[in-house]
Design a protein around this motif. Sequence first.
Motif, mmCIF file in Angstrom:
data_model
loop_
_atom_site.group_PDB
_atom_site.id
_atom_site.type_symbol
_atom_site.label_atom_id
_atom_site.label_comp_id
_atom_site.label_asym_id
_atom_site.label_seq_id
_atom_site.Cartn_x
_atom_site.Cartn_y
_atom_site.Cartn_z
ATOM 1 N N ILE A 11 0.859 -1.175 0.000
ATOM 2 C CA ILE A 11 0.000 0.000 0.000
ATOM 3 C C ILE A 11 0.899 1.229 0.000
ATOM 4 O O ILE A 11 1.805 1.334 0.810
ATOM 5 C CB ILE A 11 -0.918 0.019 1.233
ATOM 6 N N ASN A 12 0.691 2.110 -0.970
ATOM 7 C CA ASN A 12 1.487 3.334 -1.059
ATOM 8 C C ASN A 12 0.612 4.549 -0.802
ATOM 9 O O ASN A 12 -0.462 4.662 -1.386
ATOM 10 C CB ASN A 12 2.103 3.474 -2.452
ATOM 11 N N LEU A 64 7.699 1.788 6.016
ATOM 12 C CA LEU A 64 7.669 1.722 7.474
ATOM 13 C C LEU A 64 7.568 0.313 8.025
ATOM 14 O O LEU A 64 7.994 0.047 9.130
ATOM 15 C CB LEU A 64 6.504 2.560 7.996
ATOM 16 N N GLY A 65 6.994 -0.588 7.268
ATOM 17 C CA GLY A 65 6.835 -1.935 7.795
ATOM 18 C C GLY A 65 5.546 -2.523 7.269
ATOM 19 O O GLY A 65 5.014 -2.040 6.269
ATOM 20 N N GLU A 66 5.059 -3.562 7.920
ATOM 21 C CA GLU A 66 3.885 -4.248 7.402
ATOM 22 C C GLU A 66 2.692 -4.074 8.315
ATOM 23 O O GLU A 66 2.814 -4.034 9.528
ATOM 24 C CB GLU A 66 4.184 -5.736 7.241
ATOM 25 N N PHE A 70 0.675 -6.407 4.563
ATOM 26 C CA PHE A 70 0.872 -5.472 3.461
ATOM 27 C C PHE A 70 2.003 -4.500 3.777
ATOM 28 O O PHE A 70 2.002 -3.866 4.828
ATOM 29 C CB PHE A 70 -0.413 -4.670 3.198
ATOM 30 N N THR A 72 3.708 -1.245 3.949
ATOM 31 C CA THR A 72 3.105 0.088 3.982
ATOM 32 C C THR A 72 4.162 1.132 3.673
ATOM 33 O O THR A 72 5.149 1.255 4.377
ATOM 34 C CB THR A 72 2.492 0.356 5.363
ATOM 35 N N GLN B 40 3.234 6.581 -8.187
ATOM 36 C CA GLN B 40 3.437 5.263 -7.588
ATOM 37 C C GLN B 40 3.826 4.277 -8.686
ATOM 38 O O GLN B 40 3.164 4.197 -9.718
ATOM 39 C CB GLN B 40 2.152 4.750 -6.924
ATOM 40 N N LEU B 161 3.891 0.292 13.557
ATOM 41 C CA LEU B 161 4.636 0.765 12.391
ATOM 42 C C LEU B 161 5.733 1.736 12.803
ATOM 43 O O LEU B 161 6.772 1.826 12.176
ATOM 44 C CB LEU B 161 3.696 1.507 11.448
#
Lengths: 195, 163
Positions: A11-12, A64-66, A70, A72, B40, B161
């Motif tokens: 996810i962007n 950043l991580g999942e 997903f 992210t 993107q 996160l």
Amino acid sequence: MSFINYASREINCKIVYYGPGLCGKTTNLQFVYQKTAPEAKGKMISLATETERTLFFDFLPLALGEIRGFKTRFHLYTVPGQVFYDASRKLILKGVDGVVFVADSQEERMDANIESLENLRFNLQEQGYDLDKIPYVVQYNKRDLPNIVTLEELRRELNPTNVPEFEACATTGEGVFETLKSVAKLILIDLKKGR
Amino acid sequence: MSYPQMVMYDEEFKQINAVIEKLLREANAKVIFLVDKNGQLISGVGETERFDTTSLASLTAGNIAATGGLAKLIGEKEFSILFHEGEKDNLHISIVGGRVILVVLFDSRSSLGLVRLRVKKASEELTVIFDRLMKKAEEKEKSSDTEFPFAEITDDDIDNLFS
């Protein structure tokens, strides 16, 4: 708009730092870049003039991580703050998921802050967005300087809708990550609500 | 919201990759990227590991946005093809189906004429796939399909996160 890729499970999201010229948008990104682990960041790109004024945009991708399997990613952009670069600013707002308004706390920059905030609202509207409905936070930057406006006045002039707000000193990094986290969180909550 | 959410599913992802892989071969290109107009990266084939694909995607979108602004100033809708010629490598950038940007990087083993010809054909195929993809995403949204990964996200997930 965020881009959800089920095939590569990514996810962007796009975050834009907005604000008047020399308020510290690029400095915010530079601090994030310096303090982020190499594996979590891509190259920072600055399209700037020889005097280091942003000409088109700065760009910093962060992974950043999942979340729920997903990956992210957040793509951080700044706009050129100077008034006459308005055409470029509009382009960068395309597809934005969240906005950080960086205000310059110095007294003599209050008019520039107000003008830039109006410009943000107007340019978003032109793209079909409503500043009151998208993820949005305000940062009062340069709190370390002597000739600054009080928090109450900044709030009254620049944050009448009471969105999350942060005091910052982007050169030392104070408040920088708090601001970023806050807007990222709002974006993710917005994504969740969207379905 | 003014723009539909960009979503990619497995099935279409494979079809898209098949089209650009074919284009890569037929146009003798080095790398091909597909980029969303918002910057993107959607997909890339060829020698992608040699390039900073994320930056390429963002700058390409900025480039398209800037030339789109120029086009409007002179009364054009958009410039659908851009060509950048370098000493060794060249970039052919085109807009597919009004929404997606196709970037073809090629050197002297190919030619602008060949790339243009092959891109035109591939663009038609890609347009069909992306149209279908948009429809599918809209339908899924309407039927409130619960496979959306963020539907059950918690505050803890978000906080993690940043830990």
